[in-house]
Write a protein that holds these residues in place. Structure first.
Motif, mmCIF file in Angstrom:
data_model
loop_
_atom_site.group_PDB
_atom_site.id
_atom_site.type_symbol
_atom_site.label_atom_id
_atom_site.label_comp_id
_atom_site.label_asym_id
_atom_site.label_seq_id
_atom_site.Cartn_x
_atom_site.Cartn_y
_atom_site.Cartn_z
ATOM 1 N N THR A 6 -3.479 13.141 2.277
ATOM 2 C CA THR A 6 -2.543 12.326 3.068
ATOM 3 C C THR A 6 -3.210 11.033 3.561
ATOM 4 O O THR A 6 -2.633 10.317 4.371
ATOM 5 C CB THR A 6 -2.038 13.133 4.278
ATOM 6 N N ASP A 7 -4.431 10.753 3.106
ATOM 7 C CA ASP A 7 -5.170 9.560 3.556
ATOM 8 C C ASP A 7 -4.334 8.288 3.458
ATOM 9 O O ASP A 7 -4.328 7.463 4.366
ATOM 10 C CB ASP A 7 -6.445 9.354 2.707
ATOM 11 N N TYR A 8 -3.638 8.144 2.341
ATOM 12 C CA TYR A 8 -2.892 6.912 2.098
ATOM 13 C C TYR A 8 -1.805 6.709 3.142
ATOM 14 O O TYR A 8 -1.667 5.632 3.730
ATOM 15 C CB TYR A 8 -2.286 6.940 0.687
ATOM 16 N N VAL A 9 -1.023 7.764 3.397
ATOM 17 C CA VAL A 9 0.105 7.626 4.330
ATOM 18 C C VAL A 9 -0.380 7.530 5.779
ATOM 19 O O VAL A 9 0.229 6.851 6.611
ATOM 20 C CB VAL A 9 1.134 8.776 4.122
ATOM 21 N N ILE A 10 -1.514 8.160 6.085
ATOM 22 C CA ILE A 10 -2.095 8.062 7.431
ATOM 23 C C ILE A 10 -2.597 6.642 7.676
ATOM 24 O O ILE A 10 -2.390 6.054 8.736
ATOM 25 C CB ILE A 10 -3.233 9.100 7.601
#
Length: 509
Positions: free
Chosen positions: A326-330
């Motif tokens: 979820t790194d991208y959306v965080i």
């Protein structure tokens, strides 16, 4: 008079040629028969949930026709793009081609076709350098685009942080305050602040608009190795997200940047902590913090009271890198590839919460990935189990960085063995090794649509890889020395690379 050719040999050659022709005719006929056949298929999502009833379809059904069928079954208002997999093989042309690769080719059994949603938009591959940004007088060590893709930050060995305006591709602010190399820069998920840290043990927070120093966070007694902001949607009430920092002093500190105080010091690592990640799960405690480093252990923390929730053991050497699916959306918070305006922080939090929920549904729960000096990677579900989902081997040298694709479908690993490897984001199954670099691969960055990957290397080049076709798309030479840092803007328009040659380069289509 020339000797006449042997009659027997001529007859044998003629027979061999006839056999080749007849074999080709038989193969063509059987292929035609295969495509004429029917097969029972069942669409399933990556988690195994069934979509619609079993269907009797011709083996000649194309990928596009499968897409139309699935959209009708799911009752999508507008046609969405999907990729389809029959067991291990991706359906690229028609059902028959993938059916031919199956171990048991029986049309009596039901064939499960797994579908994966693809991004509706497409990011174009970067092909040329549009700007060489000079100004740093030492190597560029880190680069990061702001969540709204309008600004770029770079940190250098010359102790400065520079902010660049992407509309003009010109320098905007030079932020001075550090006394030594800047090793890390990180944008707050709402894009209003930038944190930087490095060898001088101090963390500085800057205003994104003015480049003004908003305060120095002091407390670490050794160089600071990593920075990570709290996900926007788990920040408490109306308060601004907190900041977590890791250091070679074996501690993780959690800061309130609004007042410049250290709220918690998490100290149970026995060696330098090299990486941290802040998860968006468990909003009741403000998310979960993961830390890892040279004691080979990954620790799971409750940021609210500083308690250690878990320890993940498995690596036999230093842990260099962590990544969440979820790194991208965080990191992008409320912003997506489409331009948007928000009134206040509360509105941004609401948008970030919605985007996070969609991302979790798409990638089937949060997963943590770790890469190490022991040449291996581990895939974890830390809040589900202490044992890893799987251990991945294949690299011949240390794993320097790992990164999940924005949709969580894949992850890639960069290694000093000069290769970039691609793995399945849910199972950790090995998919492909991209070879082309002739030096250590340092860093990776994914495009926002998960279809492209860019890597940078000691060999002074960046390379853009096509994930679906598993091949090199663009070779991007231009730097005069090792390329240390890379980032792809969240709107997909630009890639930035930072090098030992003291230049930042902007690459576009």
């Amino acid at each position: 008079m020339p000797p006449r050719p042997n009659k027997k040999r001529r007859v044998a050659d003629k027979q061999a040629a006839e056999e080749v022709v007849s074999k080709k005719l038989k193969a063509a006929a059987s292929a035609a028969l295969a495509i004429d056949g029917q097969a029972l298929v069942q669409f399933v999502d990556p988690d195994g949930k069934i979509a619609g009833p079993q269907l009797d379809v011709p083996l000649g059904t194309s990928k596009e026709q499968l897409g139309t069928l699935l959209n009708q079954l799911l009752e999508n208002a507008e046609e969405m793009p999907y990729s389809f997999h029959l067991e291990e093989t991706e359906i690229t042309s028609n059902l028959a081609a993938s059916f031919g690769k199956l171990a048991s080719q029986s049309t009596e059994r039901v064939l499960n076709i797994t579908y994966y949603p693809l991004a509706v938009f497409r990011v174009r591959p970067v092909t040329r350098c549009t700007s060489s940004l000079s100004g740093h007088i030492e190597a560029v060590l880190c680069v990061a685009f702001s969540p709204d893709s309008t600004k770029l930050a770079s940190g250098s060995g010359d102790s400065t942080v520079r902010l660049w305006d992407l509309n003009t591709e010109l320098p905007k602010h030079t932020c001075k305050g550090h006394l030594n190399w800047v090793l890390a820069v990180a944008w707050s998920p709402d894009g209003s602040r930038l944190a930087s840290a490095g060898m001088d043990k101090i963390v500085l927070v800057w205003c994104a608009q003015s480049g003004k120093n908003l305060g120095a966070l002091r407390g670490h007694t050794q160089p600071v190795t990593c920075l990570c902001w709290q996900p926007l949607h788990v920040a408490e009430g109306d308060s601004f997200p907190l900041l977590a920092t890791s250091s070679k002093d074996a501690a993780v500190r959690i800061w309130d940047t609004s007042v410049g105080v250290c709220l918690r010091s998490l100290t149970s690592h026995s060696q330098p902590v090299m990486q941290i990640r802040w998860s968006g799960e468990r909003p009741d405690i403000g998310g979960v913090v993961y830390s890892a480093g040279r004691d080979c252990v990954i620790k799971v923390w409750n940021p609210k009271d500083g308690a250690m929730l878990n320890e993940l053991k498995g690596h036999g050497h230093w842990v260099n890198t962590l990544a969440l699916n979820t790194d991208y959306v965080i990191r992008s918070g409320p912003y997506s590839h489409e331009p948007a305006k928000f009134k206040d922080l509360a509105e941004k939090k609401e948008a970030a919460k919605k985007r996070y929920a969609e991302a979790i549904e798409l990638c089937g729960g949060e997963r943590l990935l770790s890469g190490s000096d022991d040449f291996t990677l581990f895939l974890w579900r830390p809040l589900v189990s202490k044992t890893p989902v799987c251990r991945m081997t294949g690299h011949q040298k240390i794993v320097n960085q790992v990164a999940f694709s924005p949709d969580g479908r894949w992850f890639a690993s960069a290694s000093f063995d000069k290769s970039v490897r691609l793995w399945d984001g849910r199972t950790g199954k090995y998919v492909h090794a991209f070879r082309g670099h002739v030096g250590d691969v340092y860093q990776l960055a994914w495009s926002a649509d998960s279809r492209l990957l860019v890597s940078v290397s000691k060999d002074s080049t960046a390379k853009c890889w096509d994930i679906s076709r598993r091949k090199l798309l663009e070779d991007l030479p231009g730097h005069a020395d090792e390329v240390y840092a890379v980032d792809w803007s969240l709107d997909g328009a630009r890639v930035a690379t930072g090098s030992k040659d003291r230049l930042l380069k902007i690459w576009r289509h």
